[in-house]
Design a protein around this motif. Sequence first.
Motif, PDB file in Angstrom:
ATOM      1  N   HIS A 122       0.833  -1.196   0.000  1.00 34.28           N
ATOM      2  CA  HIS A 122       0.000   0.000   0.000  1.00 34.28           C
ATOM      3  C   HIS A 122       0.862   1.238   0.000  1.00 34.28           C
ATOM      4  CE1 HIS A 122      -3.545  -2.361   0.328  1.00 34.28           C
ATOM      5  NE2 HIS A 122      -2.980  -3.040   1.319  1.00 34.28           N
ATOM      6  N   ALA A 123       2.096   1.107   0.437  1.00 26.50           N
ATOM      7  CA  ALA A 123       2.998   2.268   0.441  1.00 26.50           C
ATOM      8  C   ALA A 123       4.124   2.009  -0.567  1.00 26.50           C
ATOM      9  CB  ALA A 123       3.564   2.474   1.838  1.00 26.50           C
ATOM     10  N   GLU A 124       5.141   2.854  -0.544  1.00 24.71           N
ATOM     11  CA  GLU A 124       6.279   2.695  -1.443  1.00 24.71           C
ATOM     12  C   GLU A 124       7.005   1.400  -1.099  1.00 24.71           C
ATOM     13  OE1 GLU A 124       8.227   4.112  -4.729  1.00 24.71           O
ATOM     14  OE2 GLU A 124       6.512   4.990  -3.697  1.00 24.71           O
ATOM     15  N   ALA A 125       7.374   0.627  -2.092  1.00 19.56           N
ATOM     16  CA  ALA A 125       8.005  -0.656  -1.820  1.00 19.56           C
ATOM     17  C   ALA A 125       9.392  -0.715  -2.436  1.00 19.56           C
ATOM     18  CB  ALA A 125       7.155  -1.781  -2.392  1.00 19.56           C
ATOM     19  N   TYR A 126      10.171  -1.667  -1.942  1.00 21.43           N
ATOM     20  CA  TYR A 126      11.478  -1.882  -2.563  1.00 21.43           C
ATOM     21  C   TYR A 126      11.245  -2.363  -3.986  1.00 21.43           C
ATOM     22  CZ  TYR A 126      15.744  -4.145  -3.966  1.00 21.43           C
ATOM     23  OH  TYR A 126      16.832  -4.518  -4.680  1.00 21.43           O
ATOM     24  N   HIS A 127      11.993  -1.849  -4.875  1.00 20.31           N
ATOM     25  CA  HIS A 127      11.784  -2.231  -6.264  1.00 20.31           C
ATOM     26  C   HIS A 127      13.125  -2.261  -6.964  1.00 20.31           C
ATOM     27  CE1 HIS A 127       9.717  -2.539 -10.102  1.00 20.31           C
ATOM     28  NE2 HIS A 127       8.648  -2.824  -9.382  1.00 20.31           N
ATOM     29  N   ALA A 128      13.466  -3.400  -7.505  1.00 17.79           N
ATOM     30  CA  ALA A 128      14.756  -3.498  -8.185  1.00 17.79           C
ATOM     31  C   ALA A 128      14.737  -2.620  -9.436  1.00 17.79           C
ATOM     32  CB  ALA A 128      15.030  -4.937  -8.563  1.00 17.79           C
ATOM     33  N   HIS A 129      15.841  -1.978  -9.665  1.00 20.83           N
ATOM     34  CA  HIS A 129      15.908  -1.167 -10.878  1.00 20.83           C
ATOM     35  C   HIS A 129      16.093  -2.084 -12.067  1.00 20.83           C
ATOM     36  CE1 HIS A 129      15.896   2.615  -8.831  1.00 20.83           C
ATOM     37  NE2 HIS A 129      16.753   2.103  -7.944  1.00 20.83           N
ATOM     38  N   ALA A 130      15.495  -1.663 -13.149  1.00 21.67           N
ATOM     39  CA  ALA A 130      15.612  -2.481 -14.350  1.00 21.67           C
ATOM     40  C   ALA A 130      17.074  -2.598 -14.741  1.00 21.67           C
ATOM     41  CB  ALA A 130      14.799  -1.847 -15.469  1.00 21.67           C
ATOM     42  N   ASN A 131      17.514  -3.818 -14.964  1.00 25.01           N
ATOM     43  CA  ASN A 131      18.910  -4.051 -15.308  1.00 25.01           C
ATOM     44  C   ASN A 131      18.918  -4.748 -16.664  1.00 25.01           C
ATOM     45  OD1 ASN A 131      21.524  -4.984 -15.560  1.00 25.01           O
ATOM     46  ND2 ASN A 131      21.770  -5.197 -13.332  1.00 25.01           N
ATOM     47  N   TYR A 132      19.123  -3.973 -17.701  1.00 20.38           N
ATOM     48  CA  TYR A 132      18.931  -4.504 -19.056  1.00 20.38           C
ATOM     49  C   TYR A 132      19.969  -5.562 -19.398  1.00 20.38           C
ATOM     50  CZ  TYR A 132      15.454  -0.938 -19.409  1.00 20.38           C
ATOM     51  OH  TYR A 132      14.351  -0.197 -19.173  1.00 20.38           O
ATOM     52  N   LEU A 133      21.173  -5.420 -18.864  1.00 18.06           N
ATOM     53  CA  LEU A 133      22.200  -6.429 -19.118  1.00 18.06           C
ATOM     54  C   LEU A 133      21.761  -7.794 -18.583  1.00 18.06           C
ATOM     55  CD1 LEU A 133      25.038  -7.209 -20.096  1.00 18.06           C
ATOM     56  CD2 LEU A 133      25.859  -6.633 -17.798  1.00 18.06           C
ATOM     57  N   LEU A 134      21.251  -7.736 -17.286  1.00 22.08           N
ATOM     58  CA  LEU A 134      20.791  -8.986 -16.680  1.00 22.08           C
ATOM     59  C   LEU A 134      19.656  -9.609 -17.469  1.00 22.08           C
ATOM     60  CD1 LEU A 134      20.776  -8.692 -12.806  1.00 22.08           C
ATOM     61  CD2 LEU A 134      21.947 -10.359 -14.234  1.00 22.08           C
ATOM     62  N   MET A 135      18.784  -8.750 -17.988  1.00 22.22           N
ATOM     63  CA  MET A 135      17.668  -9.274 -18.774  1.00 22.22           C
ATOM     64  C   MET A 135      18.194 -10.046 -19.971  1.00 22.22           C
ATOM     65  SD  MET A 135      14.764  -6.370 -19.007  1.00 22.22           S
ATOM     66  CE  MET A 135      14.013  -5.637 -17.580  1.00 22.22           C
ATOM     67  N   VAL A 136      19.198  -9.479 -20.608  1.00 18.48           N
ATOM     68  CA  VAL A 136      19.768 -10.139 -21.783  1.00 18.48           C
ATOM     69  C   VAL A 136      20.416 -11.470 -21.365  1.00 18.48           C
ATOM     70  CG1 VAL A 136      21.514  -9.991 -23.588  1.00 18.48           C
ATOM     71  CG2 VAL A 136      20.097  -8.003 -23.045  1.00 18.48           C
TER      72      VAL A 136
END
Lengths: 319, 500
Positions: A122-136
């Motif tokens: 309901h409040a601000e949560a931890y959120h991993a930043h998008a890591n495009y290298l890892l996605m690849v």
Amino acid sequence: MGGLSKKMKITTITFFIASLSISGIFPLSGFWSKDEIVAATAGHPVFMVLTLVIAFMTAFYMFRLCFMTFTGQPRNQDRFDHAHESPKSMTIPLMVLAFLSIFAGWVGLPWLRHGFSTFVFHAEAYHAHANYLLMVISTVVAVSGIGLAYLMYYKKAISPEAVVARFKPLHTVLYNKYYFDEIYDAIIIRPVMGFAQAMWWFDANIIDGLVNLTGWFTVKWADAKQLFDQYVVDGAVNGIGYTCLAGAWLLKYVQSGSLQFYTLVVIASATGLVFYRVNPIIFYIYLAGVLLMALLRLAVRMNRNGRVKTGTEYRSLGG
Amino acid sequence: MDFPILSYLIFIPLIGFIAVMFLPKEKLGLIRWTSAFFSFIPMILSFYLTYHYYYNFSGTAGMFYTEGPFSWIAPVHVNYFLGVDGISVPMLFLTGLLSFLSIIASFNIVNRVKEYFSFFLLLEAGMLGVFCALDFFLFYVFWEVMLVPMYFLIGVWGGPRKEYAAIKFFLYTLFGSLFMLVAILILYFSSDPHTLNMLELIETVPSFLPHSLQILAFVFFFIAFAIKVPVWPFHTWLPDAHVEAPTAVSVILAGVLLKMGTYGMLRVSWPMFPEATRFFAIPIALLGLIAIIYGALVSMAQKDLKKLVAYSSVSHMGYCMLALGAWTSVTAITGCMFQMFSHGLITGALFLMVGVLYDRAHTREIAAFGGLGVKIPIFTGLMVLFSMASLGLPGMSGFVSEFMVFIGAFTASAPNLTIITGIAVLGVVLTAGYMLRMVQRIFLGEFNREKWGGLTEMNVREILMVAPLAALTVIIGVYPAPLTNIMKATLENLVNLMAR
């Protein structure tokens, strides 16, 4: 199984979509959920490598399953002949789930502001930043897993049997599910069942045995009391009766009406009195003699009256 | 209530007992339906009583619907005195219901039908009497009246070892009753003026009876009640009696007779001897613990289905004893009452189900079955339902009672009790173990079509006789408030009495 795609079109398509999704192929939903986890491990090399290895294995085993089930030649012709597509009640849910396994992950798109956590926190949560290298990287890992499965089970370029032969002990442990069932059986199930049997034996033999022993003892005690009652208590009652009878039988000679007998008693008594005046000891000896003779006489009488039937006894008394 | 409902409850089955004896013995249908009628009326009365009590008196503790005391045997101060409160009402409900269902379940009795049903009605009168009596003499009379028909019901209509089981049950229970009689005499002669009125004695016993005599009287009452419950190690009459008795009698034994022990403790021992209760609380909880674990383990080792259910009763009544050991907690005592009620429903139903299976298969050996689920699905469904209820699956009454007992005993602020409760929770796992194993071995797996192909599904009569039990098990499992509300005020008052 094998070659089922010819008979079960909808199942095959939905199964492949779901498998692609769970292997983490962009842009299906499985990719996004896995990506969140891989991104979170970014700072920890050990966890990241483990995660990627597992991602590779997932892609591999899912597509091993896909290729072996739906492609190639049927391994059992009879089963294959009986196979057919599921009714609508099964295929419609399959299609709904396949649809969702494509698009459901899109709520986690990095360019949506809070992504999926909007629905969870309901409040601000931890959120991993998008890591495009890892996605690849993770996509490459997943694709190579699928590729290996393709080579082994579709193209049959690498023989699975050869791999098994190479890693025989490892294969045995894995094939037996790390022997977890056997371990549980040995350390929990068998001891509990054995203990249960022991308790049952204890209950049936010791506790119930005590109850039955109490019963047995009571019955035996009652038997003993019965013997006591029959021989001691009732014996006393009958004893009084027998004593009276015997006394009466003895005393009846006092009133026999025989004048000689009376005279005998008078003379004997007078003699006794005389002896007593002289010396009591002589009197006692005399008295004993008289009583003995009287008893002998009575015994003889008794036999004459036919109370004892056997002739030998009669003769032995001198009658 | 403008009519003496409690006397009606007791005397209608008694009239039935006499009426059935006057019927011609070859008119089986007439005998069966007359008995059903004479047990149907008390059932309706007990429902009405429960309903009336729930809406009018459940908020306050106390004896309502008292009848008497009317002088009965004046020279020894014996009175005819009945009354019910939140402890007795659920028990009367259970007795009324199970008696009627058992009579319906007995319709397949063919041997000496007239004697069977008249004994059954006498038994019912005795049971209802025990739960109503407030005079010790009357209580004792009803307690003993029950024994005689039970002896014959087991001894004449029972299984292969019926004579042994019947005499064992009779002597064991009588042995206990004599201790109770001595304890009653202790109370009678110690009180001044002499009285046998339970309510008066509950008020006055802690003040006039010397400490040592309180302990002695408590122990004597405890022996009588513990044999009835039965508390480990007085339990071995139970498996014999339950297994040898005909189905309906097993239902009554498990459903009602066992509860008389715990009822006696709640009605007599606990409020009357608070000091002794405190003194023996931990040993009693320990006996409960032993019964829970031990009963479950012995159940697990059983090969006979009926014996398994019988030993599960030993285990389940252990929860009641554990709760009674945690006398400071209203939750635990409520759990105890709840367990009494719920065990009556569930085990009663399990015995009915075992009877249904035995009527068809003529064996109760678990290993003889397998895969019955494909052949008799309705039976399987109901049996699984009752097994789940028995092992305490959430949503069934068994879960509510076990949970209340554990919570109550765990928070009863006695450190030893916390440990005992912690170990007792293992019993739930063991119960799940033997129940699921039984379900697996009878209903799942390979079906022997050659052997069991002829099994028939439950008929309408059989379904109807377990349906109310199944419904109640689920209803009070999902929404226990009606039952707990009936008992709440009475049990709070009881805990206050024990805290004296």
